[in-house]
Design a protein around this motif. Structure first.
Motif, PDB file in Angstrom:
ATOM      1  N   GLU A  61      -4.980 -11.588  -5.030  1.00 15.37           N
ATOM      2  CA  GLU A  61      -5.944 -10.981  -4.117  1.00 15.37           C
ATOM      3  C   GLU A  61      -5.405  -9.632  -3.632  1.00 15.37           C
ATOM      4  O   GLU A  61      -6.171  -8.758  -3.251  1.00 15.37           O
ATOM      5  N   ARG A  62      -4.070  -9.478  -3.673  1.00 14.36           N
ATOM      6  CA  ARG A  62      -3.456  -8.239  -3.222  1.00 14.36           C
ATOM      7  C   ARG A  62      -3.047  -7.330  -4.369  1.00 14.36           C
ATOM      8  O   ARG A  62      -2.267  -6.404  -4.188  1.00 14.36           O
ATOM      9  N   LEU A  63      -3.545  -7.619  -5.558  1.00 12.45           N
ATOM     10  CA  LEU A  63      -3.334  -6.695  -6.666  1.00 12.45           C
ATOM     11  C   LEU A  63      -4.016  -5.379  -6.301  1.00 12.45           C
ATOM     12  O   LEU A  63      -3.501  -4.299  -6.545  1.00 12.45           O
ATOM     13  N   CYS A  64      -5.181  -5.494  -5.699  1.00 13.98           N
ATOM     14  CA  CYS A  64      -5.914  -4.330  -5.213  1.00 13.98           C
ATOM     15  C   CYS A  64      -6.844  -4.831  -4.127  1.00 13.98           C
ATOM     16  O   CYS A  64      -7.489  -5.849  -4.305  1.00 13.98           O
ATOM     17  N   SER A  65      -6.896  -4.134  -3.013  1.00 13.77           N
ATOM     18  CA  SER A  65      -7.694  -4.641  -1.894  1.00 13.77           C
ATOM     19  C   SER A  65      -9.153  -4.243  -1.949  1.00 13.77           C
ATOM     20  O   SER A  65      -9.967  -4.792  -1.231  1.00 13.77           O
ATOM     21  N   LEU A  66      -9.481  -3.252  -2.776  1.00 16.81           N
ATOM     22  CA  LEU A  66     -10.870  -2.819  -2.809  1.00 16.81           C
ATOM     23  C   LEU A  66     -11.717  -3.761  -3.662  1.00 16.81           C
ATOM     24  O   LEU A  66     -12.888  -3.964  -3.408  1.00 16.81           O
TER      25      LEU A  66
ATOM     26  N   GLY B  21       3.216   2.556  -2.223  1.00 16.43           N
ATOM     27  CA  GLY B  21       2.847   1.701  -3.349  1.00 16.43           C
ATOM     28  C   GLY B  21       2.122   0.456  -2.889  1.00 16.43           C
ATOM     29  O   GLY B  21       2.388  -0.643  -3.354  1.00 16.43           O
ATOM     30  N   SER B  22       1.182   0.638  -1.977  1.00 14.64           N
ATOM     31  CA  SER B  22       0.482  -0.505  -1.385  1.00 14.64           C
ATOM     32  C   SER B  22      -0.662  -0.970  -2.273  1.00 14.64           C
ATOM     33  O   SER B  22      -1.011  -0.315  -3.250  1.00 14.64           O
ATOM     34  N   CYS B  23      -1.259  -2.100  -1.874  1.00 16.27           N
ATOM     35  CA  CYS B  23      -2.436  -2.597  -2.586  1.00 16.27           C
ATOM     36  C   CYS B  23      -3.668  -1.820  -2.150  1.00 16.27           C
ATOM     37  O   CYS B  23      -4.760  -2.114  -2.575  1.00 16.27           O
ATOM     38  N   ASN B  24      -3.500  -0.883  -1.241  1.00 13.39           N
ATOM     39  CA  ASN B  24      -4.500   0.000  -0.634  1.00 13.39           C
ATOM     40  C   ASN B  24      -5.272  -0.650   0.515  1.00 13.39           C
ATOM     41  O   ASN B  24      -6.083   0.015   1.161  1.00 13.39           O
ATOM     42  N   GLY B  25      -5.019  -1.909   0.812  1.00  9.71           N
ATOM     43  CA  GLY B  25      -5.708  -2.569   1.920  1.00  9.71           C
ATOM     44  C   GLY B  25      -5.408  -1.895   3.252  1.00  9.71           C
ATOM     45  O   GLY B  25      -6.320  -1.545   4.007  1.00  9.71           O
ATOM     46  N   CYS B  26      -4.124  -1.709   3.523  1.00  5.42           N
ATOM     47  CA  CYS B  26      -3.731  -1.079   4.778  1.00  5.42           C
ATOM     48  C   CYS B  26      -4.250   0.353   4.849  1.00  5.42           C
ATOM     49  O   CYS B  26      -4.643   0.830   5.911  1.00  5.42           O
ATOM     50  N   ASP B  27      -4.245   1.037   3.712  1.00  3.95           N
ATOM     51  CA  ASP B  27      -4.653   2.440   3.701  1.00  3.95           C
ATOM     52  C   ASP B  27      -6.138   2.594   3.944  1.00  3.95           C
ATOM     53  O   ASP B  27      -6.571   3.511   4.630  1.00  3.95           O
ATOM     54  N   VAL B  88       3.315  -0.345   8.658  1.00  2.00           N
ATOM     55  CA  VAL B  88       1.961  -0.884   8.749  1.00  2.00           C
ATOM     56  C   VAL B  88       1.777  -2.003   7.727  1.00  2.00           C
ATOM     57  O   VAL B  88       2.002  -1.800   6.537  1.00  2.00           O
ATOM     58  N   GLY B  89       1.362  -3.177   8.199  1.00  3.95           N
ATOM     59  CA  GLY B  89       1.235  -4.332   7.306  1.00  3.95           C
ATOM     60  C   GLY B  89       2.602  -4.975   7.115  1.00  3.95           C
ATOM     61  O   GLY B  89       3.633  -4.410   7.489  1.00  3.95           O
ATOM     62  N   VAL B  90       2.620  -6.149   6.517  1.00  3.00           N
ATOM     63  CA  VAL B  90       3.903  -6.835   6.358  1.00  3.00           C
ATOM     64  C   VAL B  90       4.705  -6.293   5.173  1.00  3.00           C
ATOM     65  O   VAL B  90       5.912  -6.513   5.091  1.00  3.00           O
ATOM     66  N   CYS B  91       4.035  -5.582   4.251  1.00  3.72           N
ATOM     67  CA  CYS B  91       4.735  -5.099   3.053  1.00  3.72           C
ATOM     68  C   CYS B  91       6.023  -4.336   3.339  1.00  3.72           C
ATOM     69  O   CYS B  91       7.058  -4.663   2.775  1.00  3.72           O
ATOM     70  N   PRO B  92       5.989  -3.305   4.204  1.00  3.56           N
ATOM     71  CA  PRO B  92       7.220  -2.540   4.375  1.00  3.56           C
ATOM     72  C   PRO B  92       8.338  -3.368   5.029  1.00  3.56           C
ATOM     73  O   PRO B  92       9.504  -3.080   4.826  1.00  3.56           O
ATOM     74  N   VAL B  97       3.671 -10.239  -0.283  1.00  3.19           N
ATOM     75  CA  VAL B  97       3.562 -11.048  -1.509  1.00  3.19           C
ATOM     76  C   VAL B  97       4.369 -10.455  -2.662  1.00  3.19           C
ATOM     77  O   VAL B  97       4.558 -11.113  -3.675  1.00  3.19           O
ATOM     78  N   PHE B  98       4.811  -9.205  -2.511  1.00  5.47           N
ATOM     79  CA  PHE B  98       5.483  -8.538  -3.639  1.00  5.47           C
ATOM     80  C   PHE B  98       7.000  -8.676  -3.591  1.00  5.47           C
ATOM     81  O   PHE B  98       7.708  -8.048  -4.364  1.00  5.47           O
ATOM     82  N   ARG B  99       7.506  -9.480  -2.671  1.00  2.90           N
ATOM     83  CA  ARG B  99       8.965  -9.568  -2.535  1.00  2.90           C
ATOM     84  C   ARG B  99       9.575 -10.144  -3.809  1.00  2.90           C
ATOM     85  O   ARG B  99       8.908 -10.835  -4.576  1.00  2.90           O
ATOM     86  N   PRO B 119       2.403  -6.317  11.940  1.00  2.00           N
ATOM     87  CA  PRO B 119       2.117  -7.334  10.925  1.00  2.00           C
ATOM     88  C   PRO B 119       0.616  -7.469  10.690  1.00  2.00           C
ATOM     89  O   PRO B 119      -0.193  -7.115  11.552  1.00  2.00           O
ATOM     90  N   GLY B 120       0.281  -8.015   9.526  1.00  2.00           N
ATOM     91  CA  GLY B 120      -1.119  -8.145   9.143  1.00  2.00           C
ATOM     92  C   GLY B 120      -1.187  -7.879   7.660  1.00  2.00           C
ATOM     93  O   GLY B 120      -0.256  -7.305   7.099  1.00  2.00           O
ATOM     94  N   CYS B 121      -2.266  -8.324   7.019  1.00  2.00           N
ATOM     95  CA  CYS B 121      -2.350  -8.095   5.570  1.00  2.00           C
ATOM     96  C   CYS B 121      -3.797  -8.042   5.165  1.00  2.00           C
ATOM     97  O   CYS B 121      -4.304  -8.981   4.618  1.00  2.00           O
ATOM     98  N   PRO B 122      -4.472  -6.915   5.359  1.00  2.00           N
ATOM     99  CA  PRO B 122      -4.037  -5.812   6.206  1.00  2.00           C
ATOM    100  C   PRO B 122      -4.343  -6.096   7.661  1.00  2.00           C
ATOM    101  O   PRO B 122      -5.203  -6.922   7.957  1.00  2.00           O
ATOM    102  N   PRO B 123      -3.669  -5.403   8.601  1.00  2.00           N
ATOM    103  CA  PRO B 123      -4.002  -5.559  10.015  1.00  2.00           C
ATOM    104  C   PRO B 123      -5.404  -5.036  10.279  1.00  2.00           C
ATOM    105  O   PRO B 123      -5.823  -4.066   9.653  1.00  2.00           O
TER     106      PRO B 123
END
Ligand code: SF4
Ligand code: SF4
Lengths: 360, 299
Positions: A61-66, B21-27, B88-92, B97-99, B119-123
């Motif tokens: 689900e987090r491969l891409c959020s869009l 290098g995010s999943c773009n959710g936070c962005d 921003v978000g738990v990633c940094p 999930v990418f750990r 924290p949040g995914c995304p917040p």
């Protein structure tokens, strides 16, 4: 004529994601282009093999959020194919609802970002405000505005209670007028026409050659939509037309997106009207035998393909993707050739590039 | 002087974003805080900038990929020395999930100092605003040479009763130690430790991506998703952001071996209305249970 090479990054390209281009200019026009990918490479292919099938639902689900819902739902479809699970009918409809909600939000985000790229700030804000109706609906129904957590192997893990269904119906009602207005505005407004019509043209032959998919293909008159060509889930019981345009320019791509967003509203309404009663999911913890499967779906950016191989254990042996943005990136070379530098951010955003999907 | 001060106050605080290098959710959610009036950072006196050297607050998203690292560090080095850094978000913070990927080089703190975590995914946007407010407080305190003020009332506004997927909560009395939650958690946020007196579960809010899969598969409802999304905190407190609970051992009613008895929630889930016979079985270890129900096992 002087040849010059410039580099452009996310801050110049008005991209949300880090992508870098090396652009070759002849005078002030684009002659050629090199995409320098990899910034969002998170090693997904390696990660999915170190996570079991359940963990992969959340990871993918987090491969891409869009297009976040397309990934787990297509992955689950592949697992279900391997295991020979037929998901309950109610779950099929609920997956379609989740996918269409995401499609509307994704298409609107793409249109908003393009408005921003050409300095139409008021329009950018307006589209984002309209999109908020969807964001709010996602949070109210699924608990998050991007990642819905709707899917499990064997079905879905959310339900639409009668209250939630009527809330969603009301949100859909609210979307109709603004979407119709945006469609007219992106189609006919002289300022937008001036910036978007005959800009970034992808001729049909080139589109076929690049094998582009999704709105980029449909804007060139290519009648290809997985929901119609090889219907999955509930789509064979839903009524819609493939949105098509022929000009192959930035304007046409946006017209396709806005027509589709409007259609998604109708698809969601149909789902709500037809939603059968019944369980949400087949077995909670099904046996997944050894096997392989391919699953396809129409993600917001086009055809998404999953290949899965299992060996009877909890961990996938192989998981591979073909994401829609991959082919669409290639077509950028054709679209950008001969265009002035100032048009680069708009054209790049007009293919709705997803870097998270492509780099993985 | 008063006028001077007012002018300084009106000068917006500049926010600069770096995507590692995010999943773009936070962005995408950050984009909302520049586009949608309800969530606009302007209400905090902030404005986004596209130039690193103007940054007062740096907002960093994504798990920091190996490929993005050099560019990220170059951009970060171009920001002023007194900037406040927000993860921003738990990633940094944990990789989310990418750990544990060869392609990820986090946590971010290994490379640069972080002041605030969101924290949040995304917040959700309100969580982003709360985190930015926290960053403004860190900035104020640092400039004034004062300690950081304790965040006041962390309660969420009552009007905001969206059922957002927030912090997970653990009820040890319902846990049967089946560890299904850990099995399905993509983020590796849940750990079990066996101690003297029982089994302890720890759930890290900075690793959790709030997917709720653990609570979905938990057979007894011991793990549940709460609506509490106010999780922003000074980065120094990162390790205090946990949910813990201990499931005590009890001696087996047959042989006295320490066991985790089946919780009533499980019995109800399996048998609907457990009878006294079943109630008796729950306090036995597997070996004694077998002996009692089918006699001495044949080998
Ligand atoms: S924290 Fe979640 S939403 Fe944000 S970038 Fe990471 S995976 Fe995406
Ligand atoms: S909600 Fe549960 S399963 Fe999901 S990341 Fe958090 S701890 Fe793991």
């Amino acid at each position: 004529m002087t040849t010059k090479i410039i580099e452009m990054g996310p801050h110049q390209l008005a991209l949300e994601e880090p992508m870098y281009f090396r652009v070759q200019l002849e005078g002030d026009r684009v002659a050629d282009l090199d995409v320098m990918p990899g910034q969002v490479h998170r090693g997904m292919e390696h990660l999915v093999m170190r996570r079991n099938l359940y963990q992969n639902i959340t990871l993918l689900e987090r491969l891409c959020s869009l297009c976040s819902n397309s990934h787990p739902s297509t992955f689950c479809a592949a697992v279900e194919d391997v295991a020979g699970i037929a998901i309950p009918e109610r779950a099929e409809y609920l997956r379609a609802v989740a996918d269409e909600i995401k499609r509307i939000a994704s298409h609107l985000f793409c249109c908003a970002v393009q408005a921003n790229a050409i300095g139409e700030t008021t329009l950018f804000r307006r589209v984002m405000e309209i999109r908020e109706i969807m964001q709010r609906a996602k949070e109210a129904i699924y608990g998050n505005r991007m990642d819905l957590a709707a899917n499990v192997i064997g079905g879905v893990r959310y339900d639409l209670t009668p209250e939630a269904a009527s809330y969603l119906a009301q949100a859909m009602e609210q979307m109709k007028k603004p979407l119709d207005e945006l469609y007219l505005q992106f189609g006919n407004n002289p300022v937008l026409m001036g910036r978007m019509a005959w800009v970034g043209v992808l001729p049909r032959e080139a589109a076929v050659e690049c094998a582009v998919v999704g709105p980029v293909a449909r804007a060139c008159g290519i009648d290809y939509d997985v929901r119609k060509k090889s219907p999955y889930g509930a789509y064979d019981r839903l009524d819609f037309e493939v949105a098509l345009q022929t000009a192959g320019d930035v304007r046409a791509r946006n017209m396709v997106r806005l027509a589709e967003a409007r259609q998604s509203v109708s698809l969601i309404e149909q789902c709500l009207a037809k939603l059968p009663v019944g369980p949400l999911s087949a077995d909670t913890l099904p046996e997944i035998p050894a096997g392989e499967a391919i699953a396809k779906s129409e993600a917001p950016r086009g055809e998404l393909m999953y290949y899965l191989r299992t060996d009877g254990s909890d961990f996938p042996v192989r998981l591979k993707w073909r994401v829609p943005s991959y082919m669409n990136w290639d077509a950028l070379k054709v679209m950008l050739k001969g265009e002035p530098v100032a048009n680069i951010p708009l054209i790049v955003n007009s293919i709705d590039p997803c870097i998270a999907c492509t780099d993985r | 002087m008063a006028i001077q001060e007012q002018e300084t106050a009106a000068e917006p605080v500049r926010l600069f974003r770096i995507n590692t290098g995010s999943c773009n959710g936070c962005d995408v959610e950050l984009a909302v805080t520049s586009a949608v009036t309800e969530f606009d950072v302007e209400q905090l006196g902030c404005r986004y900038t596209e130039s690193a050297h103007e940054a007062d607050i740096v907002l960093i998203t994504g798990p920091l990929t190996v490929r993005a690292r050099d560019e990220v560090l170059r951009l970060y080095a171009a920001t002023p020395r007194d900037r406040i850094t927000v993860a921003v978000g738990v990633c940094p913070v944990s990789g989310g999930v990418f750990r544990d990927s060869y392609a990820v080089d986090g946590p971010l703190e290994r490379h640069l100092p972080v002041d605030v975590n969101i924290p949040g995914c995304p917040p959700r946007p309100l969580a982003l605003l709360a985190g930015i407010r926290q960053a403004l407080e860190v900035r104020r305190a640092r400039r004034a040479g004062e300690p950081i003020r304790e965040p006041g009332d962390r309660k969420q506004p009552a009007a905001d009763n969206f059922p957002a997927r927030g912090r997970l909560s653990f009820d040890a009395s319902a846990c049967v130690d089946c560890r299904m939650c850990r099995h399905v958690c993509a983020a590796g946020a849940i750990r079990f430790e066996e101690g003297e007196g029982g089994v302890r579960l720890t759930l890290w809010h900075n690793s959790c991506v709030f997917c709720g899969l653990c609570s979905h598969y938990c057979p007894t409802g011991a793990l549940s998703v709460t609506g509490d999304w106010r999780l922003d905190h000074p980065a120094a407190d990162a390790f205090r952001q946990v949910e813990r609970g201990e499931v005590p051992y009890q001696p087996c009613a047959g042989c006295g071996e320490p066991i985790i008895p089946a919780a009533p929630q499980l019995l109800h889930a399996v048998f609907r209305r457990p009878n006294p016979e079943i109630e008796k079985l729950k306090n036995l270890c597997p070996a004694c249970r077998q002996r009692m129900s089918i006699g001495v096992p044949r080998r």
